[in-house]
Design a protein around this motif. Structure first.
Motif, PDB file in Angstrom:
ATOM      1  N   MET A  11       0.847  -1.232  -0.110  1.00  0.00           N
ATOM      2  CA  MET A  11      -0.150   0.224   0.043  1.00  0.00           C
ATOM      3  C   MET A  11       0.803   1.160   0.057  1.00  0.00           C
ATOM      4  SD  MET A  11      -3.133  -0.651   0.044  1.00  0.00           S
ATOM      5  CE  MET A  11      -3.973   0.490   0.567  1.00  0.00           C
ATOM      6  N   ASP A  12       2.102   1.210   0.842  1.00  0.00           N
ATOM      7  CA  ASP A  12       2.934   2.326   0.854  1.00  0.00           C
ATOM      8  C   ASP A  12       3.397   2.448  -0.630  1.00  0.00           C
ATOM      9  OD1 ASP A  12       2.235   2.863   3.461  1.00  0.00           O
ATOM     10  OD2 ASP A  12       3.845   1.918   4.210  1.00  0.00           O
ATOM     11  N   GLU A  13       3.932   1.436  -1.131  1.00  0.00           N
ATOM     12  CA  GLU A  13       4.519   1.467  -2.457  1.00  0.00           C
ATOM     13  C   GLU A  13       3.532   1.958  -3.366  1.00  0.00           C
ATOM     14  OE1 GLU A  13       7.266   0.934  -5.594  1.00  0.00           O
ATOM     15  OE2 GLU A  13       7.422   1.273  -3.314  1.00  0.00           O
ATOM     16  N   MET A  14       2.227   1.334  -3.401  1.00  0.00           N
ATOM     17  CA  MET A  14       1.268   2.111  -4.431  1.00  0.00           C
ATOM     18  C   MET A  14       1.231   3.629  -4.202  1.00  0.00           C
ATOM     19  SD  MET A  14      -2.506   0.700  -4.829  1.00  0.00           S
ATOM     20  CE  MET A  14      -3.209   1.591  -3.118  1.00  0.00           C
ATOM     21  N   LEU A  15       1.066   4.073  -3.194  1.00  0.00           N
ATOM     22  CA  LEU A  15       1.005   5.494  -3.060  1.00  0.00           C
ATOM     23  C   LEU A  15       2.412   6.264  -3.436  1.00  0.00           C
ATOM     24  CD1 LEU A  15      -0.860   5.970   0.454  1.00  0.00           C
ATOM     25  CD2 LEU A  15      -1.931   6.245  -1.792  1.00  0.00           C
ATOM     26  N   ASP A  16       3.482   5.566  -3.017  1.00  0.00           N
ATOM     27  CA  ASP A  16       4.715   6.330  -3.551  1.00  0.00           C
ATOM     28  C   ASP A  16       4.951   6.328  -5.012  1.00  0.00           C
ATOM     29  OD1 ASP A  16       5.520   6.754  -0.975  1.00  0.00           O
ATOM     30  OD2 ASP A  16       6.913   5.163  -0.931  1.00  0.00           O
ATOM     31  N   ARG A  17       4.361   5.211  -5.622  1.00  0.00           N
ATOM     32  CA  ARG A  17       4.642   5.181  -7.211  1.00  0.00           C
ATOM     33  C   ARG A  17       3.333   5.846  -7.760  1.00  0.00           C
ATOM     34  NH1 ARG A  17       5.957   1.560 -11.149  1.00  0.00           N
ATOM     35  NH2 ARG A  17       4.738   1.317 -12.917  1.00  0.00           N
ATOM     36  N   PHE A  18       2.203   6.278  -7.177  1.00  0.00           N
ATOM     37  CA  PHE A  18       1.184   7.280  -7.572  1.00  0.00           C
ATOM     38  C   PHE A  18       1.878   8.723  -7.644  1.00  0.00           C
ATOM     39  CE2 PHE A  18      -2.209  10.250  -6.812  1.00  0.00           C
ATOM     40  CZ  PHE A  18      -3.050   9.926  -7.765  1.00  0.00           C
ATOM     41  N   ASP A  19       2.554   8.812  -6.837  1.00  0.00           N
ATOM     42  CA  ASP A  19       2.994  10.448  -6.555  1.00  0.00           C
ATOM     43  C   ASP A  19       4.178  10.638  -7.421  1.00  0.00           C
ATOM     44  OD1 ASP A  19       3.652  12.725  -5.658  1.00  0.00           O
ATOM     45  OD2 ASP A  19       4.899  12.427  -3.841  1.00  0.00           O
ATOM     46  N   SER A  20       5.239   9.451  -7.436  1.00  0.00           N
ATOM     47  CA  SER A  20       6.415   9.985  -8.212  1.00  0.00           C
ATOM     48  C   SER A  20       6.441   9.436  -9.607  1.00  0.00           C
ATOM     49  CB  SER A  20       7.745   9.215  -7.393  1.00  0.00           C
ATOM     50  OG  SER A  20       7.659   7.676  -7.592  1.00  0.00           O
TER      51      SER A  20
END
Length: 341
Positions: A11-20
């Motif tokens: 879930m954290d990786e998904m948000l990081d990927r969405f942002d960056s």
């Protein structure tokens, strides 16, 4: 423990990927009426604005002989980079968009039963006729199920001369609130979204899961303690006579306890890679069932999480051998070494 921790890390990786990677903009502004390049140029000269990219977003229905799908079609120049594409089938995004075809997510492609090169019927509220478009590429998206095409496709589907209804703005962080306010003041503005604020809300919601993350990890380690303790205790019981004989001939209890510890740790080292692999495969199967058009989760675990789990596992293994070692220390040598008839 691996499967559970993987869920939170994914879930954290998904948000990081969405942002960056996926969404490369600071402020998105959507307008009720289409506009031309003049507005894009004007906004580009505002204080705090570093760059502006424009697109046309329209509701569209996609249809094949197998199924239909209703969603948002985003039309932009092939060179636009406000969105990052992870193409899993077909050419790169610029080439795919330049060809006049559609870039679909794997979820939509599976629902429609199409692949690269297949034809899809597309209709928008602006026209009652269907337009056949080719699937140019299939991408993997983090959140949502967007559909992309170039601006020529937008004109074919709508017949409108004005090219845009959405702005993607890169801003100086200190002046983002001012830019947001000015975009909202433009006549016809429907919504103005600041990506940082949206991510902050997501992050705030994720913070509520930290307690459950620790609880589930602790529960997993507790289960590991029970399994290791029972295994080690049964092993010591089966070797009671052997251990008693070793102590009778002069072997110290400390050395025997060290031998048991080394054996226990070696078993843990041998089992850890297999446990990690099985945990990730289980997570992958689980997430494939949970993923939908709204989001796509893939199995992922941070190296730091792996380190924490491994350290926790070895601590549990050391704690679980305390009762068996105490059994060795208190062993009655006469009973342990007597001949079994």
């Amino acid at each position: 423990a691996v499967t559970t921790q993987s869920m939170f890390d994914a879930m954290d990786e998904m948000l990081d990927r969405f942002d960056s990677f996926s969404e490369r903009w600071d402020v998105q502004a959507v307008f009720a009426e289409p506009f031309g390049a003049a507005r894009t140029s004007d906004v580009g000269h505002w204080a705090g604005v570093r760059r502006v990219q424009a697109a046309f977003i329209v509701a569209a229905e996609l249809r094949t002989d197998r199924a239909s799908y209703q969603g948002a079609l985003t039309c932009a120049a092939p060179t636009a980079d406000f969105h990052g594409f992870d193409i899993v089938e077909g050419p790169a995004s610029r080439e795919a968009l330049s060809s006049g075809g559609l870039v679909l997510t794997g979820t939509i492609a599976d629902k429609l039963g199409v692949g690269v090169g297949d034809t899809v019927g597309v209709k928008t509220p602006y026209r009652n006729t269907w337009t056949d478009l080719r699937v140019a590429a299939i991408s993997q998206e983090t959140l949502g199920a967007p559909i992309y095409a170039n601006l020529d496709v937008a004109r074919r589907l709508t017949g409108l001369s004005e090219r845009y209804n959405t702005l993607y703005v890169d801003t100086q962080a200190a002046l983002t609130p001012e830019v947001k306010e000015r975009l909202g003041d433009i006549q016809g503005a429907v919504s103005v979204v600041v990506k940082a604020e949206m991510l902050a809300r997501f992050t705030e919601l994720m913070e509520f899961t930290d307690f459950y993350q620790a609880l589930l990890l602790g529960f997993g380690l507790a289960m590991a303690f029970v399994v290791v303790y029972n295994t080690l205790n049964a092993n010591v019981l089966e070797r009671t006579r052997e251990i008693g004989t070793m102590r009778t001939i002069g072997e110290s209890t400390g050395r025997i306890a060290w031998m048991v510890t080394i054996e226990n740790l070696l078993l843990g080292l041998a089992a850890a890679p297999l446990g990690l692999w099985l945990g990730l495969r289980t997570a992958d199967l689980l997430y494939s069932q949970l993923s939908s058009e709204a989001f796509t989760i893939t199995a992922y675990i941070r190296p730091t999480s792996v380190a924490v789990i491994l350290v926790g596992l070895f601590v549990v293994m050391l704690l679980s051998e305390i009762p068996p070692v105490l059994r060795i220390v208190r062993l009655n040598l006469a009973e342990a070494t007597k001949v079994m008839e």
